[in-house]
Design an enzyme around this catalytic site. Sequence first.
Site, PDB file in Angstrom:
ATOM      1  N   ARG A 188       4.906  28.916  24.445  1.00 20.06           N
ATOM      2  CA  ARG A 188       4.492  29.162  23.052  1.00 20.06           C
ATOM      3  C   ARG A 188       3.809  30.513  22.871  1.00 20.06           C
ATOM      4  O   ARG A 188       3.603  30.974  21.754  1.00 20.06           O
ATOM      5  CB  ARG A 188       3.604  28.009  22.529  1.00 20.06           C
ATOM      6  N   GLU A 228       1.654  15.229  23.099  1.00 19.15           N
ATOM      7  CA  GLU A 228       2.076  16.631  23.118  1.00 19.15           C
ATOM      8  C   GLU A 228       2.903  16.961  24.351  1.00 19.15           C
ATOM      9  O   GLU A 228       3.170  18.126  24.624  1.00 19.15           O
ATOM     10  CB  GLU A 228       0.896  17.590  22.931  1.00 19.15           C
ATOM     11  N   ARG A 258     -11.280  21.096  17.671  1.00 20.04           N
ATOM     12  CA  ARG A 258     -10.942  21.659  18.991  1.00 20.04           C
ATOM     13  C   ARG A 258     -12.236  21.999  19.717  1.00 20.04           C
ATOM     14  O   ARG A 258     -12.743  23.111  19.619  1.00 20.04           O
ATOM     15  CB  ARG A 258     -10.078  22.902  18.828  1.00 20.04           C
ATOM     16  N   CYS A 260      -1.258  16.621  14.242  1.00 22.49           N
ATOM     17  CA  CYS A 260      -2.285  17.643  14.049  1.00 22.49           C
ATOM     18  C   CYS A 260      -1.827  19.032  14.482  1.00 22.49           C
ATOM     19  O   CYS A 260      -2.573  19.994  14.394  1.00 22.49           O
ATOM     20  CB  CYS A 260      -3.582  17.260  14.777  1.00 22.49           C
ATOM     21  N   ARG A 320     -11.499  16.298  19.726  1.00 26.45           N
ATOM     22  CA  ARG A 320     -10.641  16.330  20.913  1.00 26.45           C
ATOM     23  C   ARG A 320     -11.460  16.821  22.090  1.00 26.45           C
ATOM     24  O   ARG A 320     -12.190  17.807  21.984  1.00 26.45           O
ATOM     25  CB  ARG A 320      -9.466  17.271  20.677  1.00 26.45           C
ATOM     26  N   HIS A 349     -28.937  26.726   9.061  1.00 26.11           N
ATOM     27  CA  HIS A 349     -28.715  25.839   7.922  1.00 26.11           C
ATOM     28  C   HIS A 349     -28.426  26.644   6.667  1.00 26.11           C
ATOM     29  O   HIS A 349     -27.686  26.202   5.795  1.00 26.11           O
ATOM     30  CB  HIS A 349     -29.936  24.956   7.698  1.00 26.11           C
ATOM     31  N   ASN A 395       2.554  21.704  18.532  1.00 35.36           N
ATOM     32  CA  ASN A 395       2.629  23.048  19.142  1.00 35.36           C
ATOM     33  C   ASN A 395       3.037  22.912  20.613  1.00 35.36           C
ATOM     34  O   ASN A 395       3.949  23.579  21.087  1.00 35.36           O
ATOM     35  CB  ASN A 395       1.283  23.771  19.049  1.00 35.36           C
ATOM     36  N   ASP A 396       2.329  22.039  21.307  1.00 35.80           N
ATOM     37  CA  ASP A 396       2.669  21.845  22.717  1.00 35.80           C
ATOM     38  C   ASP A 396       3.899  20.965  22.888  1.00 35.80           C
ATOM     39  O   ASP A 396       4.690  21.176  23.804  1.00 35.80           O
ATOM     40  CB  ASP A 396       1.473  21.245  23.472  1.00 35.80           C
TER      41      ASP A 396
HETATM   42  C1  PEP Z   1      -0.872  21.146  19.574  1.00 35.68           C
HETATM   43  O1  PEP Z   1      -0.521  21.394  20.732  1.00 35.68           O
HETATM   44  O2  PEP Z   1      -0.079  20.950  18.649  1.00 35.68           O
HETATM   45  C2  PEP Z   1      -2.291  21.080  19.249  1.00 35.68           C
HETATM   46  C3  PEP Z   1      -2.715  20.653  18.078  1.00 35.68           C
HETATM   47  O3  PEP Z   1      -3.170  21.532  20.179  1.00 35.68           O
HETATM   48  P1  PEP Z   1      -3.419  23.094  20.481  1.00 35.68           P
HETATM   49  O4  PEP Z   1      -2.654  23.896  19.477  1.00 35.68           O
HETATM   50  O5  PEP Z   1      -4.875  23.295  20.397  1.00 35.68           O
HETATM   51  O6  PEP Z   1      -2.876  23.215  21.863  1.00 35.68           O
HETATM   52 MG    MG Z   2      -1.968  21.274  22.324  1.00 40.96          MG
END
Ligand code: PEP
Ligand code: MG
Length: 544
Positions: free
Chosen positions: A465, A431, A296, A502, A332, A188, A454-455
């Site tokens: 990636r 994604e 995450r 996100c 998530r 804490h 991202n995915d």
């Molecule tokens: C994404 O894929 O955009 C995402 C937010 O998840 P991560 O980057 O954790 O795969």
């Molecule tokens: Mg992802």
Amino acid sequence: MVKYQGKGVYGAIAVGKISVFKRQDIQVERIRIEDTDAEIARLESAKEKAIAQLQEIYEKALKEVGEANAQIFEIHMMMVEDDDYNEAIVEMINVQNVNAEYAVAVTADNFATMFSSMDDSYMQARAADVRDISNRIIACMSVCENINSASNEKVIICADDLAPSETVSLDKDKVLAFVTAHGSSNSHTAILARNMNIPAIIGIGEQFLTQIKDGDTAVADGFTGEFIIDPDSETLSAANLKLEAEAEKKELLEKLKGKENITFDGTKINIYANIGSVDNIGAVLLNDAGGIGLFRSEFLYLESNDYPTEELQVQIYKRVLESMGSKKVIIRTLDIGADKQADYFNLDKEENPALGLRAIRLCLSRPEIFKTQLRALYRASAFGKLGIMFPMITSEWELKEILALCEEVKRELEAEKIVYSDSIELGIMIETPAAAIISDKLAPMVDFFSVGTNDLTQYTLACDRQNPRLERFCDTHHEAVLRLIEISAENAHKHGKWIGICGELAADTTLTETFLRMGIDELSVSPSFVLKVRDTVRKTDLSK
Ligand code: PEP
Ligand code: MG
């Protein structure tokens, strides 16, 4: 110049004079007493004083660091009154005819040892709390002074460790930084330091305390965890440059804090933050994010040597929810596999792990792991405003199975009389191109979509990636990616659902206007980007 390396738990820098924290040294002796009733009465009156002090500290913390963070002092008050703890003390006084101070000290040791030996890291951290309340009760039996000997100047407080009550009792306006020999980033104290926006370094090691004295000049770098005593001129000017850069950022931050995320022509949007650990919440609050758009949760699994228990997960999710108060927190579910591997999952080696048994596919193949997490999430939901989202969805059947498991978890908890919130929002990550293309079918089944760009980019453009050589081909602004986001937004809205982004693209301010025009309702970005995106939103005019 002497350099020490610790762990920075709050990213900021301080240059100033050291003040070694001097704790009131309480020597407890074992004294034989005859009148045990009088001793128990002394104990009761000390407990009353301790509770009054804690109430005062709680109110101070409430003003300075908010309700969620002040709660630890409510817990301390409850611990002072805990039946098991008090029965152990009173029994010792009655049976062994010892003084109350001694009985409290021994009971504190016993309870602290018990907490420390527990597997659950949250319970382990309670060892420090029981010692803290016991020291307070003992102090109340002697001089009953507040434990606070900080100097009057603004100083870098150096200590072996700081109890939460000591941290918050220190006058915030006089503290430049905290540097401690011990401590855990889950404690804490670390959380409070972060939420007080004070640079903090922990775990420097004991020897540093023997080599410092009040008034020494030092640099505490909460970004790198470096603590430098008696810095040379080069180190000092580098530190001052960092301070200036920090001040510039703060200026922007101050200007935009508390302002709405609203375009020039009146369109409002939510700007949330992405985090990977409870440790990031300070940054979320500091940057004035409206909520957490992506927690995450897999980092919890990656940091462990074994599957995190339901209990541990409840404590962590609860802490995130409580720290965010009435703000939304979207957690998530486990997204492990591909580049995120933990040995204890014993996953088979795959030719194409990004296309393999990852995320929801793994969870649906190993439902016992998934259900443990779902139970923890539902249990924690009683402590805040929770949203749960599922990664790597491609098909309706997956979502049907997930929703059936959620129902199963709810029935189980009801049978066990465990409360959970009835307003949890359930959503999916968009994604994969498949999810975007059938988003008209998926939207009626959920409360929201969150686009993982991202995915989505990786799978749409067939670009790994992880592969730096593909950078040129991995165009995140590719029309195909943007069209998939637009299709998902249209389908979400057609069914009265909201949609956020996100992935990293959410923080790309060259696309903010494009996203706003698509009707994206929420952008969730790294905490340090919240204000930059807010700034861009406020400069956008959609009427043109
Ligand atoms: C994404 O894929 O955009 C995402 C937010 O998840 P991560 O980057 O954790 O795969
Ligand atoms: Mg992802």
